[in-house]
Write a protein that holds these residues in place. Sequence first.
Motif, PDB file in Angstrom:
ATOM      1  N   GLY A   1       9.656  36.517  74.433  1.00 48.38           N
ATOM      2  CA  GLY A   1       8.199  36.566  74.430  1.00 48.38           C
ATOM      3  C   GLY A   1       7.598  36.395  73.054  1.00 48.38           C
ATOM      4  N   TRP A   2       6.353  36.808  72.899  1.00 45.89           N
ATOM      5  CA  TRP A   2       5.604  36.646  71.655  1.00 45.89           C
ATOM      6  C   TRP A   2       4.760  37.889  71.417  1.00 45.89           C
ATOM      7  N   CYS A   3       4.148  37.981  70.237  1.00 46.16           N
ATOM      8  CA  CYS A   3       3.172  39.049  69.995  1.00 46.16           C
ATOM      9  C   CYS A   3       1.874  38.425  69.488  1.00 46.16           C
ATOM     10  N   ASN A   4       0.769  38.925  70.004  1.00 44.24           N
ATOM     11  CA  ASN A   4      -0.540  38.309  69.756  1.00 44.24           C
ATOM     12  C   ASN A   4      -1.530  39.214  69.043  1.00 44.24           C
ATOM     13  N   THR A   5      -1.129  40.451  68.735  1.00 46.28           N
ATOM     14  CA  THR A   5      -2.010  41.389  68.041  1.00 46.28           C
ATOM     15  C   THR A   5      -1.202  42.160  67.004  1.00 46.28           C
ATOM     16  N   ILE A   6      -1.909  42.796  66.069  1.00 45.53           N
ATOM     17  CA  ILE A   6      -1.231  43.638  65.086  1.00 45.53           C
ATOM     18  C   ILE A   6      -0.449  44.743  65.790  1.00 45.53           C
ATOM     19  N   ALA A   7      -1.066  45.331  66.809  1.00 43.46           N
ATOM     20  CA  ALA A   7      -0.406  46.424  67.525  1.00 43.46           C
ATOM     21  C   ALA A   7       0.866  45.954  68.220  1.00 43.46           C
ATOM     22  N   SER A   8       0.807  44.815  68.900  1.00 41.07           N
ATOM     23  CA  SER A   8       1.978  44.350  69.641  1.00 41.07           C
ATOM     24  C   SER A   8       3.092  43.891  68.690  1.00 41.07           C
ATOM     25  N   CYS A   9       2.712  43.266  67.572  1.00 40.53           N
ATOM     26  CA  CYS A   9       3.731  42.862  66.594  1.00 40.53           C
ATOM     27  C   CYS A   9       4.341  44.094  65.919  1.00 40.53           C
ATOM     28  N   SER A  10       3.517  45.107  65.666  1.00 36.39           N
ATOM     29  CA  SER A  10       4.016  46.345  65.066  1.00 36.39           C
ATOM     30  C   SER A  10       5.005  47.029  66.001  1.00 36.39           C
ATOM     31  N   TYR A  11       4.709  47.010  67.296  1.00 39.21           N
ATOM     32  CA  TYR A  11       5.632  47.594  68.260  1.00 39.21           C
ATOM     33  C   TYR A  11       6.985  46.895  68.202  1.00 39.21           C
ATOM     34  N   ARG A  12       6.976  45.594  68.076  1.00 34.82           N
ATOM     35  CA  ARG A  12       8.231  44.837  68.051  1.00 34.82           C
ATOM     36  C   ARG A  12       9.100  45.211  66.854  1.00 34.82           C
ATOM     37  N   THR A  13       8.494  45.702  65.766  1.00 30.28           N
ATOM     38  CA  THR A  13       9.299  46.081  64.609  1.00 30.28           C
ATOM     39  C   THR A  13      10.183  47.282  64.889  1.00 30.28           C
ATOM     40  N   THR A  14       9.955  47.947  65.998  1.00 32.04           N
ATOM     41  CA  THR A  14      10.802  49.082  66.400  1.00 32.04           C
ATOM     42  C   THR A  14      11.878  48.651  67.386  1.00 32.04           C
ATOM     43  N   THR A  15      12.041  47.345  67.567  1.00 32.19           N
ATOM     44  CA  THR A  15      13.023  46.784  68.498  1.00 32.19           C
ATOM     45  C   THR A  15      13.783  45.654  67.825  1.00 32.19           C
ATOM     46  N   ALA A  16      14.811  45.174  68.508  1.00 30.38           N
ATOM     47  CA  ALA A  16      15.594  44.043  67.991  1.00 30.38           C
ATOM     48  C   ALA A  16      14.792  42.758  67.974  1.00 30.38           C
ATOM     49  N   LEU A  17      13.646  42.737  68.642  1.00 29.06           N
ATOM     50  CA  LEU A  17      12.805  41.530  68.658  1.00 29.06           C
ATOM     51  C   LEU A  17      11.883  41.454  67.446  1.00 29.06           C
ATOM     52  N   GLY A  18      11.981  42.438  66.554  1.00 27.06           N
ATOM     53  CA  GLY A  18      11.171  42.398  65.340  1.00 27.06           C
ATOM     54  C   GLY A  18      11.899  42.895  64.113  1.00 27.06           C
ATOM     55  N   SER A  19      13.131  43.348  64.299  1.00 25.71           N
ATOM     56  CA  SER A  19      13.887  43.907  63.184  1.00 25.71           C
ATOM     57  C   SER A  19      15.379  43.782  63.422  1.00 25.71           C
ATOM     58  N   SER A  20      16.097  43.303  62.412  1.00 24.74           N
ATOM     59  CA  SER A  20      17.560  43.219  62.538  1.00 24.74           C
ATOM     60  C   SER A  20      18.207  44.594  62.474  1.00 24.74           C
ATOM     61  N   LYS A  21      17.446  45.616  62.089  1.00 18.79           N
ATOM     62  CA  LYS A  21      17.977  46.977  62.055  1.00 18.79           C
ATOM     63  C   LYS A  21      18.401  47.453  63.451  1.00 18.79           C
ATOM     64  N   TYR A  22      17.789  46.871  64.470  1.00 16.82           N
ATOM     65  CA  TYR A  22      18.060  47.308  65.839  1.00 16.82           C
ATOM     66  C   TYR A  22      18.916  46.318  66.626  1.00 16.82           C
ATOM     67  N   MET A  23      19.381  45.284  65.967  1.00 15.79           N
ATOM     68  CA  MET A  23      20.203  44.295  66.663  1.00 15.79           C
ATOM     69  C   MET A  23      21.617  44.813  66.869  1.00 15.79           C
ATOM     70  N   ASP A  24      22.227  44.460  67.993  1.00  8.58           N
ATOM     71  CA  ASP A  24      23.614  44.822  68.250  1.00  8.58           C
ATOM     72  C   ASP A  24      24.521  44.190  67.201  1.00  8.58           C
ATOM     73  N   HIS A  25      25.501  44.940  66.746  1.00  9.17           N
ATOM     74  CA  HIS A  25      26.428  44.408  65.745  1.00  9.17           C
ATOM     75  C   HIS A  25      27.383  43.384  66.352  1.00  9.17           C
ATOM     76  N   GLU A  26      27.563  43.461  67.654  1.00 11.24           N
ATOM     77  CA  GLU A  26      28.355  42.475  68.376  1.00 11.24           C
ATOM     78  C   GLU A  26      27.666  42.157  69.689  1.00 11.24           C
ATOM     79  N   VAL A  27      27.753  40.907  70.124  1.00  8.40           N
ATOM     80  CA  VAL A  27      27.234  40.535  71.437  1.00  8.40           C
ATOM     81  C   VAL A  27      28.283  39.715  72.169  1.00  8.40           C
ATOM     82  N   LYS A  28      28.193  39.750  73.471  1.00  5.39           N
ATOM     83  CA  LYS A  28      29.110  38.963  74.296  1.00  5.39           C
ATOM     84  C   LYS A  28      28.565  37.557  74.474  1.00  5.39           C
TER      85      LYS A  28
END
Length: 422
Positions: A101-128
């Motif tokens: 998906g995408w983010c269209n507001t400051i609030a929605s983009c800020s929310y994504r920073t708490t997930t793997a869709l906005g920060s590599s801090k939350y990305m899985d170290h390995e994926v299948k």
Amino acid sequence: MALHLQSMLSSYRRVWWRKFNWVIVAAAVSAILLLGFSLFFTTPNKTTHFTLVSDMVPLTLIANAQKTGAFCLDGSLPGYHFQKGFGSSSRNWLLHIEGGGWCNTIASCSYRTTTALGSSKYMDHEVKFSGILSSDRYENPDFFSWNKVKIRYCDGASFAGSPETEINNGTKLFFRGQLIWEAVKDELLSLGLSNARQALLSGCSAGGLATLIHCDDFRDVLPKNAKVKCLSDAGFFLNEKDVAGNHTIQSYYHEVVQLQGVSKSLNKDCVAKNDPSKCLFPQEFTSSIKTPIFLVNPSYDFWQIQNILVPVSSDFQGDWFKCRRNIHNCSPSQIAILQGFRNSLLKALNDFLQINGGVFINSCFIHCQTWMAETWHGPASPKINNKTIAESVGEWYFNDKTVQQIDCPYPCNPTCYNMEFP
């Protein structure tokens, strides 16, 4: 053969019905995808084939991205998963861009920073790696031995954002999608992509849209004698009014373009003639892409039905509550509207089909299909004219044939995997 989501979707269900909160929906769906859609499929009599190459692939962060400012939304480094090719395919490359998906507001983009869709801090170290990324020759007969890359998506604008708009947002959000694309591309070129003999750029959903946006650029950086093509999976989003007559998706795209400065990355001819937000719709620019393209799209894409055709904000009486969760629950009048949506898809594809573009348009209630083993290639995979998606893509890629597989309307295809939300 239905996909049953149970406990994992309970929290997703609670947020889904908040009034048109797009970013929560995108994050919830993407979280499900990241956790492994294939866990919920039931495939009778499926045989597991083991390979010597592990399908669990580690995450690599792009260290050089720091120099160019190619950051995720939160300022962390972007990343990818790379599995080296072998044998005669050591110079063949398959890149797959993650969706979300995408983010269209400051609030929605800020929310994504708490997930793997906005920060590599939350990305899985390995994926299948599965489906088109699998190293199992039975699951992925054409590309199993290629160099394969999964590009993680952490910018919220299909790798098309520009930092020029950051100064106006008053936050620490980074809109660097285009720079991330450049950084990933440069790193992969240094790893051997620059010597590719065959290459395929692919992507799912927002990643499928990114594939179309960057397809010609991908072609331009590779050797002239290399065979280079692009595959977009569930990335052909329609510019359609919703059931209440609102331009919901067009308004949403307009906000994404304005917030993240996307215009510079879009098709220049299209932008010169239209509001830039219209140029995020593939029907406006796909026919002008010079590199060969293959489109995989279900006629009844559940994401488009739930967010473009029948967003919660337009279902005033809740009449679509059951239908938008399970196509088998749709009334005859609702099915007629869905058939109209299918007709709009085929009409939007008309110019693309006329220039012999490749397509696999099945009549399934699903979204992305290329990266899951169950839907990419197998005895129980969706088929059109007795061919799986993988077989159709392979014929198009390797034999340079015009492959246009277009399914009959729902409910004609018994091989479909149809999504069911509780």
